[in-house]
Structure formats: structure tokens, C-alpha cells
Design an enzyme around this catalytic site. Structure first.
Site, PDB file in Angstrom:
ATOM      1  N   ASP A 118       0.842  -1.196   0.000  1.00 44.05           N
ATOM      2  CA  ASP A 118       0.000   0.000   0.000  1.00 44.05           C
ATOM      3  C   ASP A 118       0.880   1.250   0.000  1.00 44.05           C
ATOM      4  OD1 ASP A 118      -3.006   0.836   0.520  1.00 44.05           O
ATOM      5  OD2 ASP A 118      -1.760   2.177   1.712  1.00 44.05           O
ATOM      6  N   ILE A 119       0.556   2.207  -0.868  1.00 45.35           N
ATOM      7  CA  ILE A 119       1.325   3.446  -0.952  1.00 45.35           C
ATOM      8  C   ILE A 119       1.007   4.315   0.264  1.00 45.35           C
ATOM      9  CG2 ILE A 119       1.766   5.531  -2.304  1.00 45.35           C
ATOM     10  CD1 ILE A 119       0.952   3.955  -4.794  1.00 45.35           C
ATOM     11  N   GLU A 153      -4.953   2.468  -3.958  1.00 46.96           N
ATOM     12  CA  GLU A 153      -3.491   2.528  -3.967  1.00 46.96           C
ATOM     13  C   GLU A 153      -2.868   1.241  -3.430  1.00 46.96           C
ATOM     14  OE1 GLU A 153      -4.771   4.509  -0.028  1.00 46.96           O
ATOM     15  OE2 GLU A 153      -5.564   4.204  -2.057  1.00 46.96           O
TER      16      GLU A 153
END
Length: 301
Positions: free
Chosen positions: A175-176, A218
Site C-alpha cells: 500500500d502506498i 493505492e
């Protein structure tokens, strides 16, 4: 030294070239119509193409029940012939087990637990549109990674393989970090650019046999066959470092980007959703621990 990425090309998937003009005559192809490689299209080149799960095969089929060298397609004068290579579970053409079978356009070849390939003759225009259909059905338009639908189907297949062969399967959720902040401060175009760029960094970092998908927003997922928890941590750290070392720019401004990675690795997976939940929980643990790090789910077994 940090690598710089040209921000003029990161906010979109690779462009599709115009359809080529048809060649002088059609060529022979195999199109996967069922199984883990659904939608893939292989042009049959030369006098012999070997199918199997081995690294040296011409067409690699990673499905349960496929032998290392399972079958071959051979040219015999003007004909194309399907030949079984003493496979353990057999080669089937239109539902009948065969040792050697002349192929005609439209024949269906079955190998392994779920893989069915259609033998067909197509020209370059047919090939171009077949590939476009494959991309649109299974790929995320922005990042060119596999989409969630393909991920769910492929994970089920990999779980079956893991159980039958008693091999560990690893799942990484990536996950960003602070992605909403990137969108708020730099705009959604910059956010799209970051998503596409992170996907390319990850694609160049994972193994060829790993499956990278955009799970949602994301968040990305990576399916890794035959990797235990220690090996998955090595890959997770490699992914984390590759993103952290990348230089992301938009409109002349540098955007700091890091990722948090959660890992689940099991040999006996009883439920796909529980396996996904375990990797997702480990990813959120990495978030709570400060982000830009890798965490592993602790199995209760």
C-alpha cells in the site's frame, strides 16, 4: 543515486500501437481459454513448440497436473500435430485423450487441472485484437497490472497448487503511504502518475512467475508461488527499498513515496478470503508501526 522518472509518461498505461496490416497468410496460434494464463496468446514458431511447467519449455503452463514437458505441437509437412510427451496426466484434444493428433482450426487442447488452449489460425490483425481483448479483460487500465478479478481467480488456482504439492504460498499486500496526501497536495493527475510508476517499479522487481495485481485504490497484491515467509520478507524489503529509492516528480516537484508491505505465507490454506485478510492485516500493522516497512502475519497454526 536515485533514479529519475520522466513525468510525461507515468500517468497512463503504455499506448497501444495501431493494428498492423494483415500478413500474407495466417499463422498458427494457441489461445488459452481456461486456466491460470487465461487470455494469453502464443504464436507457434519453428518446427516444434513444447508445452509444460518446466523453465525451458516454449510455452510455460503453470497449472496443477502439468508435467515439466507435457506436450508438443509439431509441424509435419503442411499439418500441425499435437504430440503427448509421456505426460503423467495425459493430453486431451476435444475431450479425448490422445498420443498424436492432427490439429484443425478450433480444436481444444486440455492439459493439467484447468488449462484449455484453442488451436487456431490467425493473421496479424486477429492477433492484435485478441491481445487487446485480453488486456482490457484482465489488466488495470492505469497501471497495466492484473486487475482484482484476475487476482481472485488466480489466487484460487495457486492455493489448489499449493495444497496438492504441499508448497508454501506467499501473498504480499503493498500500500502506498500517505496517498491521500499526495492527491490533496499535488492533484489526482500526480496521484495517477505515482500509481503507474510504483507499478512499474514493482513489475521490474518481482520474479517473472509472480503475479502482480492492483487490488484496489493505492493497494497492490503479489502472489508468490513456492516462497516461504523468510523469502517473502526478502522480496518485500526489496520492493519497499526499490520504491523508496525511486525519484518521483510531477510538474517539477519531487514527491516522496514509500510503501508499507504486509505478508502472509502458508502451506495449508483453507480459505482464500482468510488468507487475503491475513496479508491485509499485516499491511495495516506496518502502517501502525510507522509505515515504509514490512510486517509478517503471525499464523496461529
Amino acid at each position: 543515486m536515485q533514479r529519475s522518472v520522466d513525468d510525461t509518461t507515468l500517468n497512463r498505461a503504455p499506448s497501444v500501437a495501431p493494428a498492423p496490416r494483415a500478413a500474407a497468410g495466417p499463422s498458427a496460434y494457441l489461445v488459452v481459454i481456461s486456466g491460470p494464463s487465461f487470455g494469453e496468446m502464443y504464436k507457434l514458431k519453428g518446427d516444434r513448440s513444447v508445452l509444460g511447467r518446466g523453465d525451458t519449455t516454449d510455452i510455460r503452463v503453470l497449472d496443477d497436473g502439468v508435467s515439466r514437458e507435457h506436450a508438443a505441437i509439431e509441424r509435419d509437412g503442411g499439418k500441425m500435430v499435437l504430440v503427448d510427451l509421456r505426460s503423467t496426466n495425459g493430453t486431451f484434444c476435444n475431450g479425448t485423450r490422445v498420443q498424436r493428433q492432427d490439429l484443425t482450426d478450433g480444436d481444444k487442447i486440455s492439459i493439467g487441472a484447468t488449462t484449455i488452449l484453442r488451436f487456431t489460425y490467425q493473421d496479424q490483425v486477429d492477433e492484435h485484437y485478441q491481445k487487446k481483448l485480453f488486456e482490457s479483460a484482465l489488466r488495470d487500465g492505469l497501471t497495466s497490472t492484473f486487475n482484482r478479478r484476475y487476482f481472485v481467480d488466480r489466487l484460487q488456482s495457486e492455493i489448489r497448487f499449493s495444497l496438492r504439492h504441499e508448497k508454501t504460498l506467499a501473498l504480499l499486500f503493498v500500500d502506498i503511504d500517505y496517498f491521500k496526501k499526495i492527491n490533496d497536495e499535488h492533484g489526482h493527475l500526480a496521484g495517477d502518475q505515482v500509481l503507474a510508476s510504483v507499478a512499474r517499479v514493482m513489475t521490474s522487481t518481482i520474479r517473472a512467475e509472480d503475479v502482480l495485481a492492483r487490488y484496489g485504490g493505492e493497494e497492490f497484491a503479489v502472489i508468490c508461488r513456492e516462497i516461504d515467509a523468510d523469502g517473502a520478507v526478502v522480496l518485500g524489503e526489496r520492493l519497499r527499498a526499490a520504491v523508496a529509492q525511486q525519484r518521483f516528480e510531477h510538474a517539477g516537484k519531487v514527491i516522496p513515496v514509500t510503501v508499507s508491505v504486509g505478508i502472509a505465507a502458508e502451506r495449508k490454506i483453507e480459505d482464500a478470503q482468510a488468507f487475503i485478510a491475513a496479508a491485509d492485516a499485516a499491511m495495516y500493522e506496518a502502517k501502525r508501526a510507522g509505515r515504509n516497512r514490512v510486517c509478517v502475519h503471525k499464523s496461529s497454526k
